[in-house]
Design a protein around this motif. Structure first.
Motif, PDB file in Angstrom:
ATOM      1  N   TRP A   1       0.818  -1.209   0.000  1.00  0.00           N
ATOM      2  CA  TRP A   1       0.000   0.000   0.000  1.00  0.00           C
ATOM      3  C   TRP A   1       0.850   1.256   0.000  1.00  0.00           C
ATOM      4  O   TRP A   1       1.862   1.355   0.674  1.00  0.00           O
ATOM      5  N   GLY A   2       0.434   2.235  -0.795  1.00  0.00           N
ATOM      6  CA  GLY A   2       1.125   3.510  -0.859  1.00  0.00           C
ATOM      7  C   GLY A   2       0.367   4.580  -0.112  1.00  0.00           C
ATOM      8  O   GLY A   2      -0.678   4.344   0.481  1.00  0.00           O
ATOM      9  N   TYR A   3       0.894   5.795  -0.179  1.00  0.00           N
ATOM     10  CA  TYR A   3       0.296   6.931   0.519  1.00  0.00           C
ATOM     11  C   TYR A   3      -1.089   7.230  -0.045  1.00  0.00           C
ATOM     12  O   TYR A   3      -1.331   7.195  -1.251  1.00  0.00           O
ATOM     13  N   GLY A   4      -2.023   7.533   0.828  1.00  0.00           N
ATOM     14  CA  GLY A   4      -3.331   7.989   0.391  1.00  0.00           C
ATOM     15  C   GLY A   4      -4.337   6.896   0.067  1.00  0.00           C
ATOM     16  O   GLY A   4      -5.418   7.183  -0.426  1.00  0.00           O
ATOM     17  N   ILE A   5      -4.018   5.645   0.336  1.00  0.00           N
ATOM     18  CA  ILE A   5      -4.945   4.550   0.038  1.00  0.00           C
ATOM     19  C   ILE A   5      -6.054   4.543   1.081  1.00  0.00           C
ATOM     20  O   ILE A   5      -5.802   4.520   2.281  1.00  0.00           O
ATOM     21  N   THR A   6      -7.305   4.555   0.647  1.00  0.00           N
ATOM     22  CA  THR A   6      -8.440   4.537   1.563  1.00  0.00           C
ATOM     23  C   THR A   6      -9.445   3.481   1.120  1.00  0.00           C
ATOM     24  O   THR A   6      -9.525   3.133  -0.056  1.00  0.00           O
ATOM     25  N   GLY A   7     -10.207   2.985   2.086  1.00  0.00           N
ATOM     26  CA  GLY A   7     -11.287   2.061   1.780  1.00  0.00           C
ATOM     27  C   GLY A   7     -10.889   0.605   1.722  1.00  0.00           C
ATOM     28  O   GLY A   7     -11.753  -0.262   1.622  1.00  0.00           O
ATOM     29  N   LEU A   8      -9.597   0.299   1.774  1.00  0.00           N
ATOM     30  CA  LEU A   8      -9.110  -1.071   1.746  1.00  0.00           C
ATOM     31  C   LEU A   8      -8.048  -1.244   2.823  1.00  0.00           C
ATOM     32  O   LEU A   8      -7.430  -0.271   3.258  1.00  0.00           O
ATOM     33  N   THR A   9      -7.850  -2.489   3.256  1.00  0.00           N
ATOM     34  CA  THR A   9      -6.866  -2.759   4.295  1.00  0.00           C
ATOM     35  C   THR A   9      -5.899  -3.848   3.845  1.00  0.00           C
ATOM     36  O   THR A   9      -6.217  -4.646   2.956  1.00  0.00           O
ATOM     37  N   VAL A  10      -4.724  -3.890   4.463  1.00  0.00           N
ATOM     38  CA  VAL A  10      -3.719  -4.891   4.138  1.00  0.00           C
ATOM     39  C   VAL A  10      -4.278  -6.282   4.388  1.00  0.00           C
ATOM     40  O   VAL A  10      -4.890  -6.552   5.420  1.00  0.00           O
ATOM     41  N   GLY A  11      -4.096  -7.176   3.422  1.00  0.00           N
ATOM     42  CA  GLY A  11      -4.559  -8.548   3.561  1.00  0.00           C
ATOM     43  C   GLY A  11      -5.997  -8.781   3.148  1.00  0.00           C
ATOM     44  O   GLY A  11      -6.467  -9.925   3.160  1.00  0.00           O
ATOM     45  N   GLN A  12      -6.697  -7.725   2.804  1.00  0.00           N
ATOM     46  CA  GLN A  12      -8.104  -7.852   2.431  1.00  0.00           C
ATOM     47  C   GLN A  12      -8.243  -8.525   1.064  1.00  0.00           C
ATOM     48  O   GLN A  12      -7.426  -8.317   0.161  1.00  0.00           O
ATOM     49  N   ARG A  13      -9.303  -9.338   0.908  1.00  0.00           N
ATOM     50  CA  ARG A  13      -9.605  -9.944  -0.385  1.00  0.00           C
ATOM     51  C   ARG A  13     -10.203  -8.866  -1.294  1.00  0.00           C
ATOM     52  O   ARG A  13     -11.170  -8.207  -0.935  1.00  0.00           O
ATOM     53  N   VAL A  14      -9.614  -8.684  -2.468  1.00  0.00           N
ATOM     54  CA  VAL A  14     -10.078  -7.656  -3.392  1.00  0.00           C
ATOM     55  C   VAL A  14     -10.121  -8.214  -4.805  1.00  0.00           C
ATOM     56  O   VAL A  14      -9.533  -9.258  -5.108  1.00  0.00           O
ATOM     57  N   PHE A  15     -10.833  -7.523  -5.662  1.00  0.00           N
ATOM     58  CA  PHE A  15     -10.812  -7.825  -7.091  1.00  0.00           C
ATOM     59  C   PHE A  15     -11.064  -6.537  -7.843  1.00  0.00           C
ATOM     60  O   PHE A  15     -11.513  -5.549  -7.267  1.00  0.00           O
ATOM     61  N   GLY A  16     -10.745  -6.528  -9.140  1.00  0.00           N
ATOM     62  CA  GLY A  16     -10.919  -5.284  -9.860  1.00  0.00           C
ATOM     63  C   GLY A  16     -10.403  -5.351 -11.272  1.00  0.00           C
ATOM     64  O   GLY A  16     -10.143  -6.431 -11.811  1.00  0.00           O
ATOM     65  N   LEU A  17     -10.243  -4.175 -11.854  1.00  0.00           N
ATOM     66  CA  LEU A  17      -9.860  -4.029 -13.257  1.00  0.00           C
ATOM     67  C   LEU A  17      -8.540  -3.275 -13.324  1.00  0.00           C
ATOM     68  O   LEU A  17      -8.423  -2.174 -12.800  1.00  0.00           O
ATOM     69  N   THR A  18      -7.544  -3.867 -13.971  1.00  0.00           N
ATOM     70  CA  THR A  18      -6.257  -3.204 -14.094  1.00  0.00           C
ATOM     71  C   THR A  18      -6.333  -2.078 -15.119  1.00  0.00           C
ATOM     72  O   THR A  18      -7.198  -2.064 -15.998  1.00  0.00           O
ATOM     73  N   ASP A  19      -5.402  -1.147 -15.004  1.00  0.00           N
ATOM     74  CA  ASP A  19      -5.337  -0.011 -15.917  1.00  0.00           C
ATOM     75  C   ASP A  19      -5.022  -0.499 -17.327  1.00  0.00           C
ATOM     76  O   ASP A  19      -4.129  -1.322 -17.528  1.00  0.00           O
ATOM     77  N   TRP A  20      -5.767   0.010 -18.330  1.00  0.00           N
ATOM     78  CA  TRP A  20      -5.543  -0.418 -19.713  1.00  0.00           C
ATOM     79  C   TRP A  20      -4.130  -0.084 -20.194  1.00  0.00           C
ATOM     80  O   TRP A  20      -3.601  -0.741 -21.100  1.00  0.00           O
ATOM     81  N   ALA A  21      -3.512   0.949 -19.615  1.00  0.00           N
ATOM     82  CA  ALA A  21      -2.193   1.381 -20.075  1.00  0.00           C
ATOM     83  C   ALA A  21      -1.058   0.645 -19.370  1.00  0.00           C
ATOM     84  O   ALA A  21       0.106   0.908 -19.627  1.00  0.00           O
ATOM     85  N   ARG A  22      -1.395  -0.317 -18.473  1.00  0.00           N
ATOM     86  CA  ARG A  22      -0.366  -0.985 -17.690  1.00  0.00           C
ATOM     87  C   ARG A  22      -0.178  -2.419 -18.172  1.00  0.00           C
ATOM     88  O   ARG A  22      -1.141  -3.174 -18.323  1.00  0.00           O
ATOM     89  N   ASN A  23       1.069  -2.805 -18.445  1.00  0.00           N
ATOM     90  CA  ASN A  23       1.376  -4.187 -18.795  1.00  0.00           C
ATOM     91  C   ASN A  23       1.550  -5.022 -17.531  1.00  0.00           C
ATOM     92  O   ASN A  23       1.761  -4.491 -16.441  1.00  0.00           O
ATOM     93  N   GLY A  24       1.456  -6.340 -17.673  1.00  0.00           N
ATOM     94  CA  GLY A  24       1.793  -7.225 -16.565  1.00  0.00           C
ATOM     95  C   GLY A  24       0.639  -7.760 -15.771  1.00  0.00           C
ATOM     96  O   GLY A  24       0.830  -8.255 -14.660  1.00  0.00           O
ATOM     97  N   SER A  25      -0.587  -7.691 -16.285  1.00  0.00           N
ATOM     98  CA  SER A  25      -1.715  -8.222 -15.515  1.00  0.00           C
ATOM     99  C   SER A  25      -1.678  -9.745 -15.444  1.00  0.00           C
ATOM    100  O   SER A  25      -2.208 -10.334 -14.511  1.00  0.00           O
ATOM    101  N   LEU A  26      -1.051 -10.405 -16.434  1.00  0.00           N
ATOM    102  CA  LEU A  26      -0.886 -11.852 -16.387  1.00  0.00           C
ATOM    103  C   LEU A  26       0.442 -12.168 -15.702  1.00  0.00           C
ATOM    104  O   LEU A  26       1.431 -12.543 -16.334  1.00  0.00           O
ATOM    105  N   ALA A  27       0.447 -12.017 -14.396  1.00  0.00           N
ATOM    106  CA  ALA A  27       1.663 -12.221 -13.609  1.00  0.00           C
ATOM    107  C   ALA A  27       1.291 -12.597 -12.184  1.00  0.00           C
ATOM    108  O   ALA A  27       0.153 -12.399 -11.752  1.00  0.00           O
TER     109      ALA A  27
END
Length: 242
Positions: A5-31
């Protein structure tokens, strides 16, 4: 997923189960590990399997944004959904039924039973039936493009909307709108879809589940399986992140 976690992260906690959509401009989602902006993630209910959850973000958000944000579908209207048995189309069918719309689905001959099981009011076999037999509709939701997209413009009744994710439409409805869009991350809507998933109101269609080593096969058109293909990145953790 083991988040850092970086600075300013809100609404989620370390170790929490999450899911979502990666940024279209970012490589490496299959990793095994990838960086995702927190605003693109939502909490994952404890009783939802990671494999099922992996099928929801892009399909669910695309279906919602296409039908409601762009198509403005409301109760009592008629929607024509191309590819109704696929990963996006199947969610679109379920959401349309929930809002009280009449649903016409299209697809191949082999997709008829699945589309009817999802709850379409009528199914048009694009291999053997005329698309024009659908008649006028308030919203067309297209995931196919090409000739089907072009011919669909004439089916939009005055004031209606043609929505597509395939490519910008070349043919416009005579007295309606045409919208091409790319799905956007939305934590609030994703959490809402997760609630629908957990209580059984929607169910993603999963085509194949492949290990990370077979990821290239997932992009081979000859190996296409109807529904969402999931890449499992942690084979040593059954039910773990995908």
């Amino acid at each position: 997923m083991s988040p850092s976690w970086g600075y300013g992260i809100t609404g989620l906690t370390v170790g929490q189960r999450v899911f979502g959509l990666t940024d279209w401009a970012r490589n490496g989602s299959l990793a095994e590990y990838t960086a995702v902006e927190a605003r693109n993630l939502a909490p994952l209910p404890a009783d939802v399997d990671h494999t099922v959850a992996a099928a929801l973000p892009i399909s669910g958000l695309t279906a919602w944004q296409g039908l409601f944000d762009h198509g403005r579908l409301t109760t009592g209207q008629t929607v024509l959904i191309h590819g109704a048995a696929g990963s996006v189309g199947s969610i679109a069918v379920q959401l349309s039924r929930e809002v009280g719309a009449r649903v016409i689905g299209t697809g191949r001959t082999t997709h008829r039973d699945r589309a009817l099981a999802l709850g379409v009011d009528r199914f048009l076999d694009l291999q053997t039936e005329n698309l024009e037999d659908a008649g006028e509709v308030d919203v067309v939701f297209d995931v196919i493009g090409g000739d089907i997209l072009d011919r669909s413009a004439a089916l939009v009744r005055p004031g209606g909307t043609l929505v597509t994710i395939a490519l910008p439409p070349k043919v416009q409805p005579k007295d309606g709108r045409a919208v091409f869009f790319v799905v956007e991350p939305d934590r609030v809507r994703l959490a809402d879809l997760a609630t629908r998933l957990a209580d059984g109101r929607i169910k993603p269609v999963i085509g194949a589940v492949l290990p990370l080593g077979e990821a290239p096969a997932a992009f081979d058109p000859a190996q296409h399986t109807p529904g969402k293909t999931i890449i499992r990145v942690a084979e040593d953790q059954p039910g773990g992140p995908s």
